[in-house]
Design a protein around this motif. Sequence first.
Motif, PDB file in Angstrom:
ATOM      1  N   PRO A 141       4.989  -9.199   8.423  1.00  0.00           N
ATOM      2  CA  PRO A 141       5.029 -10.565   7.870  1.00  0.00           C
ATOM      3  C   PRO A 141       4.881 -10.566   6.359  1.00  0.00           C
ATOM      4  O   PRO A 141       4.393  -9.610   5.756  1.00  0.00           O
ATOM      5  N   GLU A 142       5.316 -11.671   5.755  1.00  0.00           N
ATOM      6  CA  GLU A 142       5.312 -11.778   4.297  1.00  0.00           C
ATOM      7  C   GLU A 142       3.918 -11.556   3.712  1.00  0.00           C
ATOM      8  O   GLU A 142       3.775 -11.004   2.610  1.00  0.00           O
ATOM      9  N   THR A 143       2.891 -11.954   4.426  1.00  0.00           N
ATOM     10  CA  THR A 143       1.523 -11.816   3.918  1.00  0.00           C
ATOM     11  C   THR A 143       1.094 -10.365   3.742  1.00  0.00           C
ATOM     12  O   THR A 143       0.107 -10.091   3.045  1.00  0.00           O
ATOM     13  N   GLY A 144       1.823  -9.436   4.346  1.00  0.00           N
ATOM     14  CA  GLY A 144       1.463  -8.029   4.227  1.00  0.00           C
ATOM     15  C   GLY A 144       2.303  -7.247   3.242  1.00  0.00           C
ATOM     16  O   GLY A 144       2.097  -6.042   3.065  1.00  0.00           O
ATOM     17  N   ARG A 145       3.258  -7.899   2.592  1.00  0.00           N
ATOM     18  CA  ARG A 145       4.188  -7.181   1.717  1.00  0.00           C
ATOM     19  C   ARG A 145       3.502  -6.680   0.447  1.00  0.00           C
ATOM     20  O   ARG A 145       2.711  -7.379  -0.180  1.00  0.00           O
ATOM     21  N   LEU A 146       3.845  -5.433   0.074  1.00  0.00           N
ATOM     22  CA  LEU A 146       3.324  -4.820  -1.149  1.00  0.00           C
ATOM     23  C   LEU A 146       4.380  -4.865  -2.239  1.00  0.00           C
ATOM     24  O   LEU A 146       5.570  -4.678  -1.978  1.00  0.00           O
ATOM     25  N   ASN A 147       3.937  -5.092  -3.462  1.00  0.00           N
ATOM     26  CA  ASN A 147       4.842  -5.111  -4.608  1.00  0.00           C
ATOM     27  C   ASN A 147       4.671  -3.833  -5.426  1.00  0.00           C
ATOM     28  O   ASN A 147       3.645  -3.172  -5.372  1.00  0.00           O
ATOM     29  N   ASP A 148       5.698  -3.504  -6.183  1.00  0.00           N
ATOM     30  CA  ASP A 148       5.646  -2.412  -7.165  1.00  0.00           C
ATOM     31  C   ASP A 148       5.473  -1.031  -6.543  1.00  0.00           C
ATOM     32  O   ASP A 148       4.886  -0.134  -7.166  1.00  0.00           O
ATOM     33  N   LEU A 149       5.953  -0.835  -5.329  1.00  0.00           N
ATOM     34  CA  LEU A 149       5.949   0.507  -4.763  1.00  0.00           C
ATOM     35  C   LEU A 149       6.985   1.359  -5.493  1.00  0.00           C
ATOM     36  O   LEU A 149       8.091   0.896  -5.786  1.00  0.00           O
ATOM     37  N   LYS A 150       6.633   2.599  -5.765  1.00  0.00           N
ATOM     38  CA  LYS A 150       7.496   3.488  -6.554  1.00  0.00           C
ATOM     39  C   LYS A 150       8.411   4.267  -5.611  1.00  0.00           C
ATOM     40  O   LYS A 150       8.040   5.308  -5.079  1.00  0.00           O
ATOM     41  N   LYS A 151       9.607   3.755  -5.391  1.00  0.00           N
ATOM     42  CA  LYS A 151      10.559   4.362  -4.476  1.00  0.00           C
ATOM     43  C   LYS A 151      11.434   5.380  -5.211  1.00  0.00           C
ATOM     44  O   LYS A 151      11.680   5.241  -6.401  1.00  0.00           O
ATOM     45  N   PRO A 152      11.967   6.377  -4.492  1.00  0.00           N
ATOM     46  CA  PRO A 152      11.701   6.707  -3.084  1.00  0.00           C
ATOM     47  C   PRO A 152      10.355   7.415  -2.943  1.00  0.00           C
ATOM     48  O   PRO A 152       9.895   8.089  -3.858  1.00  0.00           O
ATOM     49  N   TYR A 153       9.766   7.272  -1.779  1.00  0.00           N
ATOM     50  CA  TYR A 153       8.466   7.902  -1.571  1.00  0.00           C
ATOM     51  C   TYR A 153       8.271   8.282  -0.110  1.00  0.00           C
ATOM     52  O   TYR A 153       8.945   7.774   0.789  1.00  0.00           O
ATOM     53  N   TYR A 154       7.335   9.204   0.089  1.00  0.00           N
ATOM     54  CA  TYR A 154       6.859   9.584   1.409  1.00  0.00           C
ATOM     55  C   TYR A 154       5.397   9.155   1.532  1.00  0.00           C
ATOM     56  O   TYR A 154       4.752   8.843   0.524  1.00  0.00           O
ATOM     57  N   VAL A 155       4.883   9.158   2.754  1.00  0.00           N
ATOM     58  CA  VAL A 155       3.473   8.843   2.974  1.00  0.00           C
ATOM     59  C   VAL A 155       2.820  10.018   3.695  1.00  0.00           C
ATOM     60  O   VAL A 155       3.338  10.499   4.713  1.00  0.00           O
ATOM     61  N   ALA A 156       1.690  10.463   3.157  1.00  0.00           N
ATOM     62  CA  ALA A 156       0.926  11.558   3.751  1.00  0.00           C
ATOM     63  C   ALA A 156      -0.340  10.994   4.396  1.00  0.00           C
ATOM     64  O   ALA A 156      -1.235  10.527   3.685  1.00  0.00           O
ATOM     65  N   LEU A 157      -0.396  11.015   5.705  1.00  0.00           N
ATOM     66  CA  LEU A 157      -1.560  10.524   6.443  1.00  0.00           C
ATOM     67  C   LEU A 157      -2.497  11.699   6.683  1.00  0.00           C
ATOM     68  O   LEU A 157      -2.440  12.378   7.704  1.00  0.00           O
ATOM     69  N   HIS A 158      -3.361  11.927   5.727  1.00  0.00           N
ATOM     70  CA  HIS A 158      -4.216  13.114   5.682  1.00  0.00           C
ATOM     71  C   HIS A 158      -5.539  12.915   6.412  1.00  0.00           C
ATOM     72  O   HIS A 158      -6.261  13.889   6.668  1.00  0.00           O
ATOM     73  N   ALA A 159      -5.902  11.668   6.724  1.00  0.00           N
ATOM     74  CA  ALA A 159      -7.246  11.352   7.226  1.00  0.00           C
ATOM     75  C   ALA A 159      -7.209  11.066   8.720  1.00  0.00           C
ATOM     76  O   ALA A 159      -6.255  10.486   9.243  1.00  0.00           O
ATOM     77  N   THR A 160      -8.289  11.450   9.397  1.00  0.00           N
ATOM     78  CA  THR A 160      -8.398  11.202  10.833  1.00  0.00           C
ATOM     79  C   THR A 160      -9.872  11.081  11.211  1.00  0.00           C
ATOM     80  O   THR A 160     -10.752  11.275  10.372  1.00  0.00           O
ATOM     81  N   SER A 161     -10.123  10.748  12.450  1.00  0.00           N
ATOM     82  CA  SER A 161     -11.475  10.388  12.872  1.00  0.00           C
ATOM     83  C   SER A 161     -12.407  11.577  13.051  1.00  0.00           C
ATOM     84  O   SER A 161     -13.619  11.402  13.130  1.00  0.00           O
ATOM     85  N   ARG A 162     -11.868  12.772  13.132  1.00  0.00           N
ATOM     86  CA  ARG A 162     -12.696  13.950  13.398  1.00  0.00           C
ATOM     87  C   ARG A 162     -12.236  15.105  12.520  1.00  0.00           C
ATOM     88  O   ARG A 162     -11.036  15.367  12.413  1.00  0.00           O
ATOM     89  N   ASP A 163     -13.167  15.798  11.902  1.00  0.00           N
ATOM     90  CA  ASP A 163     -12.824  16.880  10.973  1.00  0.00           C
ATOM     91  C   ASP A 163     -11.979  17.956  11.631  1.00  0.00           C
ATOM     92  O   ASP A 163     -11.123  18.562  10.977  1.00  0.00           O
ATOM     93  N   SER A 164     -12.192  18.201  12.911  1.00  0.00           N
ATOM     94  CA  SER A 164     -11.428  19.249  13.587  1.00  0.00           C
ATOM     95  C   SER A 164      -9.945  18.923  13.695  1.00  0.00           C
ATOM     96  O   SER A 164      -9.119  19.809  13.954  1.00  0.00           O
ATOM     97  N   LYS A 165      -9.593  17.643  13.481  1.00  0.00           N
ATOM     98  CA  LYS A 165      -8.187  17.233  13.558  1.00  0.00           C
ATOM     99  C   LYS A 165      -7.507  17.221  12.191  1.00  0.00           C
ATOM    100  O   LYS A 165      -6.321  16.904  12.081  1.00  0.00           O
TER     101      LYS A 165
END
Length: 327
Positions: A166-190
Amino acid sequence: MKILLVRLSSMGDLIHTLPAVQDLAQQRPDVELHWLSEAGFADIARLHPFVKKVHTMKWRQWRKNLTQAETWHEIGRLKTALQEEQFDFVLDSQGLMKSALFAKMAGAPIYGLDKHSARESWAAYFYRQKFVVKKGKNAVWRNRALFAQVFAYTMPEEQTFGLTVPETGRLNDLKKPYYVALHATSRDSKLWPSENWVALLQKLNTDHNVKVYLPWGNAAEKTRAEQIAANLPFALVCEKMNLLQAADLLDKAEGVMGVDTGLLHLANALDKPVVGIYTDTDPVKTGVQVSPWARNLGNVAQIPTVEEVYRVLMECVAAKKNNNKAV
């Protein structure tokens, strides 16, 4: 027909319910669907345009304050609000005692899994109508099978999530092109080693001249993101985001790579090129929904290499681009 769906938590559980909501939108557009969820995950429900209204509860907060009058006032206000909606019935797709008790608050007949299909068999005693859904299948299939029985349609062959940020979640000024690195998780072993993230991000930037965003959810995750990005000027540590903003970040990415975390499944639901990196869990049980542009790597005590993740990520990105051209 006005229905309340009860699927309270966690993020992955809500995400895995969305294809069933998409089936319902296609097969039974006459249904007015409301959703009751834990407040912290309510934005996941808001990502599907067929969900007319999201109702929230705060059990994670309430259970710590059950001796306080305000807690019971809040629970009472939720009960009143749900009963005022006058639902035709409530569908508890979670199959827990907790979800069944919150479903009962709506004051309407409750439908759900039978005692052999529910995660907690006692929950079935709260249900007016009970449905058999085979165990051993993945969560997405089980939700879709339940909805198909409850609403009397044949499960569509094609599985889609049908999400819209939805429009309420839109982000401005993202520097394209880009990738996203999801480095964080709930347990250190993961976690995947930080040096692997640094090497992967360097290779992405060298080969494709792209930025890489690193989102985080708490102070420790922010520190980890800052450490990974410390000597990488193209690596951008995100500002604090809500789930809708995180969805927008993922939706506009060229590709997403991540460890076993809810945001990885959200990227998968948004139909992005995705590589899941597994180090301490079995992706057969907790992995992304596999497609030509969504793959899982690793397993318990099997840590994927940087080269493997990079190669598969590029294969996923190429497959998605080829699919878009063909459509």
